[in-house]
Design a protein around this motif. Sequence first.
Motif, mmCIF file in Angstrom:
data_model
loop_
_atom_site.group_PDB
_atom_site.id
_atom_site.type_symbol
_atom_site.label_atom_id
_atom_site.label_comp_id
_atom_site.label_asym_id
_atom_site.label_seq_id
_atom_site.Cartn_x
_atom_site.Cartn_y
_atom_site.Cartn_z
ATOM 1 N N ASN A 1 0.536 -1.261 0.019
ATOM 2 C CA ASN A 1 -0.114 0.058 0.099
ATOM 3 C C ASN A 1 0.729 1.166 0.066
ATOM 4 N N PRO A 2 1.908 1.314 0.962
ATOM 5 C CA PRO A 2 2.533 2.659 0.787
ATOM 6 C C PRO A 2 3.276 3.120 -0.429
ATOM 7 N N SER A 3 3.591 2.034 -1.467
ATOM 8 C CA SER A 3 4.195 2.233 -2.852
ATOM 9 C C SER A 3 3.090 3.255 -3.670
ATOM 10 N N VAL A 4 2.035 3.377 -3.538
ATOM 11 C CA VAL A 4 1.016 4.421 -4.016
ATOM 12 C C VAL A 4 0.260 5.149 -3.318
ATOM 13 N N GLY A 5 0.377 4.905 -2.060
ATOM 14 C CA GLY A 5 -0.335 5.672 -1.044
ATOM 15 C C GLY A 5 -1.926 4.950 -0.710
ATOM 16 N N ASN A 6 -1.877 3.823 -0.974
ATOM 17 C CA ASN A 6 -3.253 3.144 -0.770
ATOM 18 C C ASN A 6 -3.835 3.057 0.522
ATOM 19 N N PRO A 7 -4.869 3.316 0.987
ATOM 20 C CA PRO A 7 -5.187 3.323 2.491
ATOM 21 C C PRO A 7 -4.898 1.950 3.208
ATOM 22 N N GLN A 8 -4.489 2.168 4.609
ATOM 23 C CA GLN A 8 -4.158 0.967 5.105
ATOM 24 C C GLN A 8 -5.144 1.019 6.317
ATOM 25 N N GLU A 9 -6.537 0.060 5.813
ATOM 26 C CA GLU A 9 -7.628 0.117 6.449
ATOM 27 C C GLU A 9 -7.365 -0.898 7.740
ATOM 28 N N ILE A 10 -6.762 -0.270 8.747
ATOM 29 C CA ILE A 10 -6.226 -1.151 9.839
ATOM 30 C C ILE A 10 -7.517 -1.581 10.853
ATOM 31 N N SER A 11 -8.490 -0.940 10.875
ATOM 32 C CA SER A 11 -9.866 -1.235 11.646
ATOM 33 C C SER A 11 -10.577 -2.548 11.182
ATOM 34 N N TYR A 12 -10.539 -2.660 9.885
ATOM 35 C CA TYR A 12 -11.155 -3.978 9.311
ATOM 36 C C TYR A 12 -10.215 -4.865 8.431
ATOM 37 N N ALA A 13 -9.154 -4.621 7.885
ATOM 38 C CA ALA A 13 -8.397 -5.373 7.245
ATOM 39 C C ALA A 13 -7.364 -5.961 8.021
ATOM 40 N N ARG A 14 -7.331 -7.295 8.099
ATOM 41 C CA ARG A 14 -6.294 -7.694 8.830
ATOM 42 C C ARG A 14 -4.977 -7.708 8.255
ATOM 43 N N HIS A 15 -3.712 -7.721 9.182
ATOM 44 C CA HIS A 15 -2.410 -7.490 8.740
ATOM 45 C C HIS A 15 -2.054 -9.054 8.348
#
Length: 524
Positions: free
Chosen positions: A170-184
Amino acid sequence: MFVLFVKCSILCCLVKYGEPARILGVFPMSSGSHHILVYKLMKGLADAGHDITMVTPYEQENMPKTKGNYSEIILDEMRELISAQHKNLDLFNMGKQNMAVMMPLLITIFGRNINNTLHHPKVRALLSSNEKFDAVIVEHFMADVMKIFPSVFNCPLILLYSMGPNSWINPSVGNPQEISYARHLYSRGNNAVPMTFFDRIINVLYHVFDYLLNTFYYHPLCDKLLRNAYPGVPDTKSLAPNASLVLLNSHTSLYPAHPLVPNMVEIGGYHVDPPGKLPKDLQEFLDNAKDGAVYFSMGSNLKSKLMSEERKKIILNVLGRLKQKVIWKFEEELPGKPDNVLIKKWLPQQDILAHPNIRLFITHGGLLSTTETVYHGVPILAIPVFGDQPGNAEKAEYAGYALKLGYHDENFTEENLEKSILELLNNPKYRENAQRRSKLFHDRPMKPMDTAIYWVEYVIRNNGAQHLRIAGADQAWYEYYLVDVVLFLLACLVVVFEISKFVLKKAFLVVRSKLSPKQKLKTK
């Protein structure tokens, strides 16, 4: 005159759009399923008429016949080094460890490969050459230093990622890190199931650990290797967010829905070929499977022969009791093999899954295998071992076309294995769900390979397509998540509170001082 101008403009556009591009693919560490992905993409671009150069340790035995030019720069000795590393890794035992524990070890191993690649004579010769390329494609898997290539050749960077959107890409293009619902990626939980409060706490901790690991170990290691090989080059921190395009090996038929920025595109399934003709012995074996057949493979990296003797015994006992025929990808002779089981060292997986008599696919849960079974609408029993396999298995189970029985699970018993297989074979809902997922997979405006080709050409036509890049890609994490703003507002609240407290205190003292003489007078 106007008509002539329009015709000339259209002609110029057609010529521009039809020009073959020179594309460099840098894949020095891809092996197994990763090599399948990178080769398929580069061959697809060559089939579209482009001039392809591929840097790889793996030489094609039969060079493909393509519309465009396809050539390889073979990194001699790298294949042997990677193979030796794989022999020393017990992937089955590694699967017992949490990904957070494994990552420092994997970074160290990949660091050696990165160093060998940077110092390889052919790589040094390429980087110091006067070659011109229209784009560079790099697989985004512990290969941030390879992003030096587009910097040297002054052309757009395109990233191929073997999974779906997550914190690694995600950081490569600034895609949202949806920490609240997308598991690492380190989490073993099901991405499709909403997280509990405590799940979200663990998820945040995984993201913090991942950030610290990258900031204080992985990126400094990459910088050190880069500086030693090529003094004066940019550091990986400045190279990391410079991607013009990310091609994801995912699709919403396989992954839960996620937000995607404009220059992040899903092409999952592009590696799948239309069914081909099976070898005669396999064709006859499957044609004669009156009660159906089961296909069993643990993928390209995991070797079934390296399973523990206990697991082999459990599996053989269960398979031998099935009325279905079984094809098992096994790398050596198998003593005690039941009569209904056929073993082969290599098998054409996609063509086997396409056979109408295949009733079930027993798999390790790798993303390529999961993609192929969804393509053909075959239910699966997933026996995940490590990496993204448990997560893939849980997504498939949640979608209703699979059951999961982890290789290291305590409940991996003969009784539970047989129960799972019979449930999948006899309950029609799993095949119905697999067929439903297959329809979703195929219901696209373009074939996945055509999508990949279109977007690669789009980026080249538009000189990196910077207009697709969101501003968040250039922000620090504390700016992106408004941490600095929140801290500033909190500081302002503290200041306002302290000022208010001070003013009220002073006002109280003034009022008290004015009231005090009157109070004294009354007492007299």
